[in-house]
Write a protein that holds these residues in place. Structure first.
Motif, mmCIF file in Angstrom:
data_model
loop_
_atom_site.group_PDB
_atom_site.id
_atom_site.type_symbol
_atom_site.label_atom_id
_atom_site.label_comp_id
_atom_site.label_asym_id
_atom_site.label_seq_id
_atom_site.Cartn_x
_atom_site.Cartn_y
_atom_site.Cartn_z
ATOM 1 N N GLU A 20 -3.830 -6.276 4.320
ATOM 2 C CA GLU A 20 -3.161 -5.616 3.382
ATOM 3 C C GLU A 20 -2.255 -6.301 2.584
ATOM 4 N N ASN A 52 -1.058 0.371 7.601
ATOM 5 C CA ASN A 52 -1.929 1.790 7.829
ATOM 6 C C ASN A 52 -3.211 1.604 7.404
ATOM 7 N N ASN A 53 -3.727 0.556 7.832
ATOM 8 C CA ASN A 53 -5.365 0.032 7.660
ATOM 9 C C ASN A 53 -5.821 -0.067 9.113
ATOM 10 N N PRO A 66 0.788 -1.208 -0.212
ATOM 11 C CA PRO A 66 -0.091 0.139 0.181
ATOM 12 C C PRO A 66 0.793 1.444 0.066
ATOM 13 N N ALA A 67 0.512 2.150 -0.655
ATOM 14 C CA ALA A 67 1.211 3.398 -0.846
ATOM 15 C C ALA A 67 1.233 4.383 0.599
ATOM 16 N N THR A 68 0.441 3.978 1.291
ATOM 17 C CA THR A 68 0.670 4.779 2.629
ATOM 18 C C THR A 68 1.359 4.070 3.699
ATOM 19 N N SER A 69 1.837 2.618 3.340
ATOM 20 C CA SER A 69 2.279 1.952 4.407
ATOM 21 C C SER A 69 3.664 2.458 4.753
ATOM 22 N N ASN A 70 4.140 2.006 5.836
ATOM 23 C CA ASN A 70 5.566 2.133 6.123
ATOM 24 C C ASN A 70 6.453 1.140 5.464
ATOM 25 N N LYS A 71 7.097 1.092 4.491
ATOM 26 C CA LYS A 71 7.340 0.097 3.523
ATOM 27 C C LYS A 71 8.506 -0.589 4.275
#
Lengths: 348, 403
Positions: free
Chosen positions: A239, A142-143, A70-75
């Motif tokens: 996710e 981030n979900n 996910p783009a908003t996650s902490n990769k």
């Protein structure tokens, strides 16, 4: 001598590692087949005879699936989460005594990777690290559903670790050692000194507390709140896709396998089996039969895990916490006192 | 910066803790359809919720105004798709009421059998999904086989399974076939035993009972003021059942009980449905063993298609056939309300006819539409898991909610 010792250990470590992975893989198949058996269905039967190649097909599918981060996650954390879960799950198999000793030539080879004198403690340490994999994975997604799942999982695992640890303390009061191999050796045979030698018969209540907590530690039904599909979609791994999801699932099955092995070793005599001294077989034969018996015990526990999963529903969060803190903890504490009293009574 | 939820309610509590806004739905595995619920959560506890109605509105009532009467039946299929035969037959009876057609006893009894089968199927789905939502999948797979048997019977009678479009205005398109009779007899013989098994699997399970007792309660007063009906109202302790209060389709001939609950919680809704399945079985047994002889259709040439043989050989039949198929039957003007006891409540049809070929205005009283409005009140202060169980136990079906 030194290099051959290393070679032995490397081979045993390799075998233990592969067996763990193999059994975890085939646990997924077993889970489906047992679920099908309990639910009056057929289950997987397309891939190979009786669907035997289903786990391989699944693994292949996991590898070829598109990987979505996910783009908003902490990769960084998102990627490291499943890794931690998998690593900690695999680390515990080091101290499990898979069998007795084999005589190869004039050497005695112990079928245990490492006989740590704090084996039980080590397992506990590693298992409590396992919660990080879930927590980090759930948080980094981030979900909101993942976060709820992660919070549930971490509070559940921490709460039930207490009950589990306390129930083991009363066992260790009896054994007097933390070494896994010594605990298993103490349960030699089936009958010693006019009583059963397996610790299950000495501490049935302790075992009951332990197995309930083991279910909670493995996030299995009725304690699978962390990933309950009805409320949280997929819980902490909502996710995740591709092999990262596979890692989480694998970690769960490995945990189940390891806790089965742990319970079989601590309470059901490990590789010991009844009448092992009366058969008149050589040491090597007894060891080989012992390994088979040990795995049979493990499979029985795995079956039990699955049987429970497909029979009963799951708890609600507050009920789970109440059970952990108000039933399991006090019961384990009382059990410690009772064990202490019995030991004192026997000494005098 | 203080965030505001889309519904304008403040997002921060008095002690400056922020509430978590959670979108439960529109695509969520246990909403069983397209529902949106915006929950304000304090941890796991629901502080307030805002259900959205009309997410998949399909304008069924408007569609019906452009269709001849017999073509409205397939629309009713898609209301509560778990028990379409009740919707179909309810619509047929509404039109018959407008036409003032007397149906033979045999038609009534056949309808009762079909409707009670549909009720069993619907209640089964509701209760087994309640199990699934609490994590017990096994009961679901067991009872799904029973629902399949019921669907096989529909198939035997009308060729379809889910959206049945069963029967015709005036009766049935064909009599009970030998295949149907055989399947029904097998079902009546085998179902009670298997149902008891399912009942024990759930009701004798401590975890399941703990999960549903005291969850999502609603008082009888509140339920009535929301105009609840059906099992959800009866669970709150009001013995209102359209089949008894205002019998249609010869329901007065049968001897059955109306089970009621006391607390109106999830357990009561579950238990009321379980008992109603048993009562429905009783009704089917009575209707099937006393099935009267006679015609399986009423004398209703405006809507009941004549036999094909007659269409080829008689002028009048040919004319009726043409008029029916082309939708050229003029209806008497009038204003009709007809209600049947749908599987999850009073299913009403309010029909205004201006004497034309299509309904001038048609309104469905959809029970789910009413239940879902009370949902926010019922889950307030409960936990997230309870909200899921409450929704399942009310059997809110998206097709019926947003007609």
């Amino acid at each position: 001598m030194e290099w051959i010792f290393l070679l032995d250990k490397t081979i045993i470590a390799f075998i233990a590692f592969s067996i763990t992975l193999l059994i975890a893989t085939y646990s997924t198949y077993a889970e489906r087949k047992i679920a099908a058996f309990l639910q009056d269905r057929v289950g997987p039967d397309r891939a190979g005879p009786f669907g035997m190649f289903q786990p391989l097909a699944d693994a292949g599918k996991f590898f070829f699936k598109e990987e979505i981060i996910p783009a908003t996650s902490n990769k960084f954390l998102f990627i490291i989460g499943p890794g931690i879960a998998m690593t900690t799950a695999l680390m515990t198999s080091v101290v499990i005594p898979w069998g007795g000793t084999l005589e190869i030539g004039d050497r005695l080879v112990s079928l245990q990777v490492s006989d740590l004198n704090i084996g039980v403690l080590y397992v506990f340490g590693v298992v409590s690290l396992g919660v990080y994999g879930i927590m980090i994975g759930g948080w980094a997604s981030n979900n909101k559903f993942s976060l709820l799942g992660a919070i549930r999982a971490s509070s559940q695992m921490i709460s039930y670790e207490l009950g589990m640890g306390l129930s083991l303390i009363s066992l260790i009061m009896l054994t007097g050692t933390l070494s896994m191999s010594e605990i298993v050796e103490q349960q030699h045979g089936f009958w010693a000194d006019g009583y059963f030698s397996w610790y299950f018969f000495k501490q049935p209540i302790g075992f009951l507390i332990f197995i309930v907590c083991a279910f909670a530690e493995c996030n299995r039904t009725p304690f699978d709140l962390a990933e309950c599909e009805a409320e949280l979609v997929g819980g902490y791994h909502t996710e995740y896709s591709s092999m990262k999801l596979g890692f989480y699932m694998f970690a769960e099955y490995i945990n189940m396998f390891i806790s089965s092995a742990f319970m079989a070793s601590l309470y059901f005599g490990g590789y010991n089996f009844p009448f092992m001294d009366d058969l008149g077989l050589s040491q090597n034969w007894i060891t080989i039969i012992g390994v088979i018996v040990f795995f049979l015990k493990i499979f029985a526990f795995i079956f039990f895990f699955m049987w429970i999963r497909w029979t009963i529903p799951r708890f609600r969060y507050d009920q789970l916490m109440r059970l952990g803190w108000q039933v399991m903890m006090p019961a384990a504490l009382l059990h410690i006192f009772a064990t202490g009293a019995v030991i004192l009574f026997n000494q005098h | 910066m203080q965030e505001q939820s889309i519904f304008g309610e403040e997002h921060v509590m008095q002690d400056e803790r922020q509430l978590n806004t959670l979108n439960l739905g529109p695509t969520h595995p246990s909403t069983h359809g397209v529902f949106q619920n915006v929950l304000q959560m304090d941890g796991e506890i629901i502080v307030s919720s805002e259900p959205t109605i009309g997410y998949i509105h399909r304008a069924f009532e408007k569609l019906a105004e452009r269709r001849p009467y017999y073509q409205v039946t397939p629309i009713t299929d898609r209301l509560n798709y778990c028990s379409s035969p009740i919707n179909n037959i309810g619509w047929h009876m509404t039109v018959e009421k407008l036409l003032q057609v007397e149906t033979p006893k045999r038609v009534d009894y056949m309808r009762v059998i079909i409707m009670e089968l549909a009720r069993i199927a619907d209640h089964l789905v509701c209760n087994m999904v309640l199990g699934v939502d609490s994590g017990a999948l096994t009961g679901f797979t067991y009872m799904f086989q029973e629902r399949e048997r019921i669907y096989d019977m529909y198939e035997e009678l009308c060729g379809a399974r889910l959206t049945t479009n069963i029967g015709r205005i005036g009766g049935f398109e064909r009599d009970f076939t030998p295949g149907f009779r055989k399947k029904l007899e097998e079902f009546l013989a085998g179902f009670p035993k298997r149902f008891d098994e399912f009942d024990r699997l759930l009701t004798r399970n401590r975890i399941f009972m703990d999960r549903i007792k005291g969850v999502g309660p609603i008082s009888a007063e509140r339920a009535i003021s929301y105009s609840f009906a059906g099992p959800n109202l009866r669970a709150a302790g009001v013995d209102y059942d359209v089949r008894v209060m205002n019998p249609y389709s010869s329901y007065q001939d049968f001897d059955f009980m109306v089970p009621i609950g006391t607390a109106g919680d999830t357990f009561d809704r579950f238990a009321v449905r379980q008992s109603e399945i048993r009562e429905s079985l009783k009704i089917i047994n009575q209707a099937y063993s006393n099935l009267p002889e006679g015609n399986f259709f009423a004398d209703c040439p405006e809507f009941y298609l004549p036999k094909k043989q007659d269409v080829y050989n008689s002028m009048e039949a040919l004319i009726w056939h043409f008029k029916i198929v082309m939708g050229e039957v003029d209806m008497p003007a009038g204003e009709i309300y007809h209600a049947v006891e749908g599987a999850n409540g009073e299913l009403g049809y309010y029909l205004i006819s201006d004497g034309g070929r299509q309904p001038y205005r048609l309104h469905f009283r959809r029970p789910c539409f009413i239940y879902y409005q009370a949902y926010a009140e019922m889950i307030k202060g409960q936990m997230l898991s309870d909200a899921i169980m409450t929704m399942s136990s009310m059997n809110v079906i998206a097709g019926e909610l947003d007609a």
